[in-house]
Enzyme design. Sequence first.
Site, short mmCIF file in Angstrom:
data_model
loop_
_atom_site.label_atom_id
_atom_site.label_comp_id
_atom_site.label_asym_id
_atom_site.label_seq_id
_atom_site.Cartn_x
_atom_site.Cartn_y
_atom_site.Cartn_z
N CYS A 140 5.05 -5.80 1.90
CA CYS A 140 6.19 -6.04 1.00
C CYS A 140 7.53 -5.90 1.72
CB CYS A 140 6.11 -5.07 -0.18
SG CYS A 140 5.79 -3.36 0.30
N ARG A 168 9.52 3.60 -1.79
CA ARG A 168 8.96 4.31 -2.95
C ARG A 168 7.78 5.17 -2.48
NH1 ARG A 168 4.66 2.70 -1.46
NH2 ARG A 168 3.37 1.00 -2.21
N HIS A 220 11.46 -0.46 -3.38
CA HIS A 220 12.07 -0.01 -2.12
C HIS A 220 13.53 -0.47 -2.13
CE1 HIS A 220 8.00 0.51 -0.56
NE2 HIS A 220 7.75 -0.78 -0.57
P1 NAD Z 1 -5.15 -0.65 -4.61
O1 NAD Z 1 -5.77 0.63 -4.20
O2 NAD Z 1 -4.23 -0.68 -5.77
O3 NAD Z 1 -6.28 -1.73 -4.91
C1 NAD Z 1 -7.37 -1.93 -4.06
C2 NAD Z 1 -8.57 -2.32 -4.89
O4 NAD Z 1 -9.67 -2.56 -4.02
C3 NAD Z 1 -9.01 -1.26 -5.87
O5 NAD Z 1 -9.28 -1.88 -7.12
C4 NAD Z 1 -10.30 -0.70 -5.27
O6 NAD Z 1 -11.19 -0.27 -6.25
C5 NAD Z 1 -10.83 -1.91 -4.55
N1 NAD Z 1 -11.72 -1.61 -3.44
C6 NAD Z 1 -11.76 -0.55 -2.65
N2 NAD Z 1 -12.74 -0.66 -1.73
C7 NAD Z 1 -13.32 -1.85 -1.94
C8 NAD Z 1 -14.38 -2.53 -1.33
N3 NAD Z 1 -15.03 -2.02 -0.30
N4 NAD Z 1 -14.73 -3.75 -1.82
C9 NAD Z 1 -14.08 -4.30 -2.88
N5 NAD Z 1 -13.05 -3.66 -3.48
C10 NAD Z 1 -12.68 -2.46 -3.02
O7 NAD Z 1 -4.45 -1.22 -3.30
P2 NAD Z 1 -3.19 -2.19 -3.23
O8 NAD Z 1 -1.95 -1.39 -3.39
O9 NAD Z 1 -3.41 -3.35 -4.11
O10 NAD Z 1 -3.24 -2.61 -1.70
C11 NAD Z 1 -4.10 -3.65 -1.24
C12 NAD Z 1 -3.55 -4.18 0.05
O11 NAD Z 1 -2.24 -4.73 -0.21
C13 NAD Z 1 -3.36 -3.15 1.16
O12 NAD Z 1 -3.52 -3.78 2.40
C14 NAD Z 1 -1.88 -2.77 1.01
O13 NAD Z 1 -1.33 -2.24 2.18
C15 NAD Z 1 -1.29 -4.11 0.65
N6 NAD Z 1 -0.02 -4.05 -0.05
C16 NAD Z 1 0.19 -3.16 -1.05
C17 NAD Z 1 1.42 -3.12 -1.68
C18 NAD Z 1 1.71 -2.15 -2.78
O14 NAD Z 1 2.84 -1.83 -3.02
N7 NAD Z 1 0.74 -1.66 -3.51
C19 NAD Z 1 2.43 -4.00 -1.30
C20 NAD Z 1 2.18 -4.95 -0.32
C21 NAD Z 1 0.94 -4.96 0.32
#
Ligand code: NAD
Length: 343
Positions: A140, A168, A220
């Site tokens: 992000c 954040r 952020h």
């Molecule tokens: P999250 O924890 O909210 O969601 C991840 C999901 O994946 C959960 O539903 C979890 O149950 C599931 N999961 C876990 N292990 C798994 C597996 N082995 N197989 C299938 N599903 C599985 O995470 P998020 O915040 O959505 O982050 C996901 C990615 O996006 C990460 O790489 C993160 O760095 C990136 N990201 C997050 C944000 C943010 O602000 N949340 C912003 C930009 C990028």
Amino acid sequence: MIKVAINGYGTIGKRVADAVAAQKDMKVIGVSKTRPNAEAFVAKQRGYPLYIADLSKKAAFEKVGLSVAGSVEDMCKAADIIVDATPGDVGATNKPLYEKLGKKALWQGGEDHEIAGFSFNSSCNYKDAIGRQFVRVVSCNTTGLCRIIHAIDNEYGVAHVHAIMVRRGSDPGEIKKGPIDAIVLDPVSVPSHHGPDVLSVLPHISIVTMAMIVPTTMMHMHAIRITTKKEVSKERVIDLVKNHPRMGLIKKSAGIRSTAELKEFAMDLGRPRSDLYENCIFEDSIYANKTDLCFFQAIHQEADVVVENIDAIRAMMGGQKDGAASIKTTNDALGFTPIQNNH
Ligand code: NAD
């Protein structure tokens, strides 16, 4: 119709699923969960077939009324492309599956650049993603930095960027993360990882970033200082922001001076999940003097990468060669216009 699977239906995955479902050229063929929870019920309500990582948990899902369509491998087999939105570093463990099935896949910013060997931002390098098997959509913060740095570089040339990220502490739904009462240097050493991450998209840019984490969940905030190669004008920078499909100008007239008021505005506007897909640049903060440009921009961590994922899918599938056209298609399908059009 592009058949898209979402592996990991959490903060990012659930938003990407809805954004895919809104596109005319794409379809959600399944989403995956590790355990039955509120998000799994939302997937059911949306009509997304639910797949699970560990089939031994099938009974636990079915016991609460969530029917399971199959395993993650079954889901991937049925897809043209997989959006991996599992937590950072988990995505890397899924790569052998995608390779074995010969499927296209894109990961999120929590994975290293090396996982795909290509880091994506729609406004900067759409064309280079066309037809690729693997792509990583940058985080992000990096997305927000790349959009504005690229726009300023195109107009004036960028000699150097110095950016400070106030991050954040957690997403709103995360109850176990902090800090609760601290300003945490992220990390103490300079640069933070954001500067090097920008280089994965814009390798010629000179940039130093510093970051700290604060007890908030909304967004952020970036304080950015860019030294340009040519003399910069505030009016022109405002125009660049206003005319960019993924940047928004927070005008003085809105009276907004915080992330809290910005999110309240997004909620009142009826944005889905109060998501802000655009960089939110504060008009009044723009300071331009000779080759010195400074401003604040707020970045909604849960949202800005969502629209980038949609463009990355389109580029990788090769049907749309024009990045600007893809960005417009994505935005239009979501009914999204940047925030300056709302005040
Ligand atoms: P999250 O924890 O909210 O969601 C991840 C999901 O994946 C959960 O539903 C979890 O149950 C599931 N999961 C876990 N292990 C798994 C597996 N082995 N197989 C299938 N599903 C599985 O995470 P998020 O915040 O959505 O982050 C996901 C990615 O996006 C990460 O790489 C993160 O760095 C990136 N990201 C997050 C944000 C943010 O602000 N949340 C912003 C930009 C990028």
